[in-house]
Design a protein around this motif. Structure first.
Motif, PDB file in Angstrom:
ATOM      1  N   ALA A 174       0.907  -1.097  -0.104  1.00 27.29           N
ATOM      2  CA  ALA A 174       0.039   0.029   0.008  1.00 27.29           C
ATOM      3  C   ALA A 174       0.837   1.258  -0.143  1.00 27.29           C
ATOM      4  O   ALA A 174       1.899   1.338   0.820  1.00 27.29           O
ATOM      5  CB  ALA A 174      -0.975   0.025   1.274  1.00 27.29           C
ATOM      6  N   ALA A 175       0.470   2.465  -0.580  1.00 30.52           N
ATOM      7  CA  ALA A 175       1.121   3.711  -0.318  1.00 30.52           C
ATOM      8  C   ALA A 175       0.939   4.279   0.626  1.00 30.52           C
ATOM      9  O   ALA A 175       1.863   5.029   1.114  1.00 30.52           O
ATOM     10  CB  ALA A 175       0.512   4.444  -1.695  1.00 30.52           C
ATOM     11  N   ALA A 176      -0.343   3.874   1.339  1.00 34.40           N
ATOM     12  CA  ALA A 176      -0.604   4.498   2.581  1.00 34.40           C
ATOM     13  C   ALA A 176      -1.321   3.397   3.349  1.00 34.40           C
ATOM     14  O   ALA A 176      -2.117   2.927   2.853  1.00 34.40           O
ATOM     15  CB  ALA A 176      -1.105   6.043   2.697  1.00 34.40           C
ATOM     16  N   PRO A 177      -1.334   3.653   4.900  1.00 31.04           N
ATOM     17  CA  PRO A 177      -2.459   2.811   5.593  1.00 31.04           C
ATOM     18  C   PRO A 177      -3.861   2.925   4.931  1.00 31.04           C
ATOM     19  O   PRO A 177      -4.395   1.771   4.797  1.00 31.04           O
ATOM     20  CB  PRO A 177      -2.078   3.128   7.030  1.00 31.04           C
ATOM     21  CG  PRO A 177      -0.672   3.671   6.822  1.00 31.04           C
ATOM     22  CD  PRO A 177      -0.399   4.307   5.759  1.00 31.04           C
ATOM     23  N   ASP A 178      -4.274   4.054   4.652  1.00 31.69           N
ATOM     24  CA  ASP A 178      -5.711   4.284   4.510  1.00 31.69           C
ATOM     25  C   ASP A 178      -6.014   3.555   3.129  1.00 31.69           C
ATOM     26  O   ASP A 178      -7.303   3.508   2.509  1.00 31.69           O
ATOM     27  CB  ASP A 178      -5.977   5.496   4.538  1.00 31.69           C
ATOM     28  CG  ASP A 178      -5.292   6.564   3.662  1.00 31.69           C
ATOM     29  OD1 ASP A 178      -4.235   6.287   3.514  1.00 31.69           O
ATOM     30  OD2 ASP A 178      -6.034   7.316   3.179  1.00 31.69           O
ATOM     31  N   LEU A 179      -4.893   3.512   2.169  1.00 34.65           N
ATOM     32  CA  LEU A 179      -5.179   2.811   1.110  1.00 34.65           C
ATOM     33  C   LEU A 179      -5.113   1.067   1.097  1.00 34.65           C
ATOM     34  O   LEU A 179      -5.102   0.593  -0.310  1.00 34.65           O
ATOM     35  CB  LEU A 179      -4.329   3.422  -0.032  1.00 34.65           C
ATOM     36  CG  LEU A 179      -4.584   4.781  -0.240  1.00 34.65           C
ATOM     37  CD1 LEU A 179      -3.521   5.343  -1.263  1.00 34.65           C
ATOM     38  CD2 LEU A 179      -5.935   5.167  -0.549  1.00 34.65           C
ATOM     39  N   ALA A 180      -4.795   0.508   2.052  1.00 36.03           N
ATOM     40  CA  ALA A 180      -4.666  -0.881   2.151  1.00 36.03           C
ATOM     41  C   ALA A 180      -5.595  -1.724   1.544  1.00 36.03           C
ATOM     42  O   ALA A 180      -6.851  -1.248   1.672  1.00 36.03           O
ATOM     43  CB  ALA A 180      -4.373  -1.317   3.553  1.00 36.03           C
ATOM     44  N   ASP A 181      -5.319  -3.060   1.273  1.00 40.02           N
ATOM     45  CA  ASP A 181      -6.111  -4.051   0.488  1.00 40.02           C
ATOM     46  C   ASP A 181      -7.256  -4.681   1.877  1.00 40.02           C
ATOM     47  O   ASP A 181      -6.831  -4.856   2.775  1.00 40.02           O
ATOM     48  CB  ASP A 181      -5.697  -4.897   0.191  1.00 40.02           C
ATOM     49  CG  ASP A 181      -6.620  -6.116  -0.652  1.00 40.02           C
ATOM     50  OD1 ASP A 181      -7.832  -5.780  -0.634  1.00 40.02           O
ATOM     51  OD2 ASP A 181      -5.956  -7.151  -1.177  1.00 40.02           O
ATOM     52  N   VAL A 182      -8.488  -4.102   1.758  1.00 41.10           N
ATOM     53  CA  VAL A 182      -9.394  -4.380   2.742  1.00 41.10           C
ATOM     54  C   VAL A 182      -9.939  -5.899   2.792  1.00 41.10           C
ATOM     55  O   VAL A 182     -10.682  -6.470   3.515  1.00 41.10           O
ATOM     56  CB  VAL A 182     -10.560  -3.545   3.169  1.00 41.10           C
ATOM     57  CG1 VAL A 182      -9.967  -1.966   3.218  1.00 41.10           C
ATOM     58  CG2 VAL A 182     -11.390  -3.499   1.856  1.00 41.10           C
ATOM     59  N   GLY A 183      -9.569  -6.594   1.531  1.00 38.54           N
ATOM     60  CA  GLY A 183     -10.141  -7.831   1.262  1.00 38.54           C
ATOM     61  C   GLY A 183      -9.004  -9.056   1.866  1.00 38.54           C
ATOM     62  O   GLY A 183      -8.005  -8.679   2.127  1.00 38.54           O
ATOM     63  N   VAL A 184      -9.752 -10.156   2.246  1.00 41.07           N
ATOM     64  CA  VAL A 184      -8.840 -11.512   2.508  1.00 41.07           C
ATOM     65  C   VAL A 184      -8.996 -12.444   1.328  1.00 41.07           C
ATOM     66  O   VAL A 184      -9.262 -13.405   1.834  1.00 41.07           O
ATOM     67  CB  VAL A 184      -9.323 -11.583   3.854  1.00 41.07           C
ATOM     68  CG1 VAL A 184      -8.330 -12.806   4.353  1.00 41.07           C
ATOM     69  CG2 VAL A 184      -9.469 -10.639   4.904  1.00 41.07           C
ATOM     70  N   PHE A 185      -8.301 -12.193   0.313  1.00 45.02           N
ATOM     71  CA  PHE A 185      -8.356 -12.983  -0.817  1.00 45.02           C
ATOM     72  C   PHE A 185      -7.096 -13.511  -1.278  1.00 45.02           C
ATOM     73  O   PHE A 185      -6.912 -14.334  -2.026  1.00 45.02           O
ATOM     74  CB  PHE A 185      -9.377 -12.381  -1.854  1.00 45.02           C
ATOM     75  CG  PHE A 185     -10.455 -11.935  -1.407  1.00 45.02           C
ATOM     76  CD1 PHE A 185     -11.649 -12.897  -1.030  1.00 45.02           C
ATOM     77  CD2 PHE A 185     -10.935 -10.753  -1.648  1.00 45.02           C
ATOM     78  CE1 PHE A 185     -12.846 -12.565  -0.873  1.00 45.02           C
ATOM     79  CE2 PHE A 185     -12.203 -10.255  -0.923  1.00 45.02           C
ATOM     80  CZ  PHE A 185     -13.038 -11.117  -0.470  1.00 45.02           C
ATOM     81  N   ASN A 186      -6.067 -12.643  -0.898  1.00 43.59           N
ATOM     82  CA  ASN A 186      -4.663 -12.801  -1.557  1.00 43.59           C
ATOM     83  C   ASN A 186      -3.871 -13.161  -0.156  1.00 43.59           C
ATOM     84  O   ASN A 186      -4.122 -13.081   0.938  1.00 43.59           O
ATOM     85  CB  ASN A 186      -4.030 -11.482  -2.283  1.00 43.59           C
ATOM     86  CG  ASN A 186      -4.806 -10.913  -3.281  1.00 43.59           C
ATOM     87  OD1 ASN A 186      -5.464 -11.858  -3.936  1.00 43.59           O
ATOM     88  ND2 ASN A 186      -5.418  -9.898  -3.264  1.00 43.59           N
TER      89      ASN A 186
END
Length: 326
Positions: A174-186
């Motif tokens: 992620a570029a910043a914490p607020d842009l992190a991937d919120v899915g749990v698929f990877n």
């Protein structure tokens, strides 16, 4: 240039929007918000809420904002779900693309960047996957991405539309914490979730013909991926009539076991993985040759696996504060 970025409120899309605006390109987000998050769209960037299946709404967005190029990321992308719901995936990913391209050609838009996937290759039996490696997708998701490439290239030839199909490998970070991937698929967020609950991470099969018996994959930082979109967009504008198909990866393989070891180290955990049976259709090794992207775009990945894990963990802890206390 003003670019319509479909799916621009999603995990990858939000990074692409920021990369495009940072590069001085105009951006408009078009997203149905089924998985996207409106708060990810930066101030000053218009957000149009709508489906790519709604041709009239797409056409209106293109006209209202003077769109000159499109980056199309909006799609359904869960492999397992695509097996269970193939009709939905073909409707959203292929018919949605057809409707979008119809509006794009009608509006005289000149450039189109398409979000494809390494899933088009299936189970390649090669050390490095090149763009000439045969495409034999194993899931309806992979099929829709390959069909999407066909549709994009055919439309480009017929309408004089410059096109780029970018085949992503395994995206993380992620570029910043607020842009992190919120899915749990990877893999990375899946391991984070297990560690957060003090559970051992899962390894699906440890008897593959690889150095440590686990699958080997090519991981690409989402920031590098976003910058590849900027490079592709600018290449299409500077060289009209191009039709590019490019792998977007690092050209370096990392095994699942090695990734888990690195995640444990970054997060301060020490939970060895638990071996589960192989998942059907998992190839032993899928690693990109990224030489063509370097040659065509002047682009190369800059971030390593450590950067991916560290930045992804910061985002995970922001969403799951309890993870940091374990």
């Amino acid at each position: 240039m003003t670019w319509l970025i479909t799916g621009g409120a999603g995990y990858i899309g939000a990074h692409v929007v920021r990369a495009m605006t940072a590069a001085g390109e105009g951006a408009v987000v078009y997203d149905d918000l089924s998985t996207g998050i409106a708060e990810r769209v930066p101030d000053g960037v218009p957000l149009v809420v709508g489906s790519t299946l709604d041709g009239e709404r797409v056409a209106r967005a293109l006209a209202d904002h003077g769109i000159t190029g499109v980056v199309h990321l909006a799609a359904k992308k869960q492999v397992g779900e695509s097996v269970e719901q193939p009709l939905r995936y073909y409707r959203e990913n292929v018919e949605g693309l057809r409707v979008l391209l119809d509006a794009v050609t009608g509006a005289g838009v000149g450039a189109f960047v398409f979000s494809s996937s390494a899933a088009v290759y299936g189970m390649p039996d090669v050390d490095l996957v090149t763009e000439e490696t045969p495409c034999v997708p194993l899931s309806p998701y992979g099929e829709t991405k390959l069909a999407g490439e066909w549709l994009v290239r055919a439309t480009g030839r017929a309408a004089g539309l410059s096109t780029a199909c970018l085949r992503y490998f395994n995206v993380a970070g992620a570029a910043a914490p607020d842009l992190a991937d919120v899915g749990v698929f990877n893999l990375v967020p899946m391991v984070f979730e297990r560690l957060t609950h003090s559970a051992p991470p899962h390894v699906f099969g440890d008897d593959y013909p690889t150095p440590d018996g686990t699958c080997v994959r090519d991981y690409i930082h989402v920031v590098d991926l976003a910058e590849a979109h900027v490079a592709a967009a600018r290449t299409l504008i500077s060289s009209p009539g191009r039709a590019l198909t490019l792998n977007i990866g690092r050209g370096e393989g990392v095994s699942v076991r090695e990734m888990i070891d690195r995640i444990n180290a970054v997060t301060g955990h020490d939970l060895p993985p638990e071996v589960a049976p192989r998942r059907p259709g998992d190839p032993a090794r899928v690693v990109a040759s990224a030489e063509r992207a370097a040659a065509e775009l002047g682009w190369k990945a800059r971030h390593d696996v450590q950067d991916m894990i560290t930045s992804a963990w910061q985002g995970w802890v922001r969403l799951h504060p309890e993870a940091a206390r374990r």
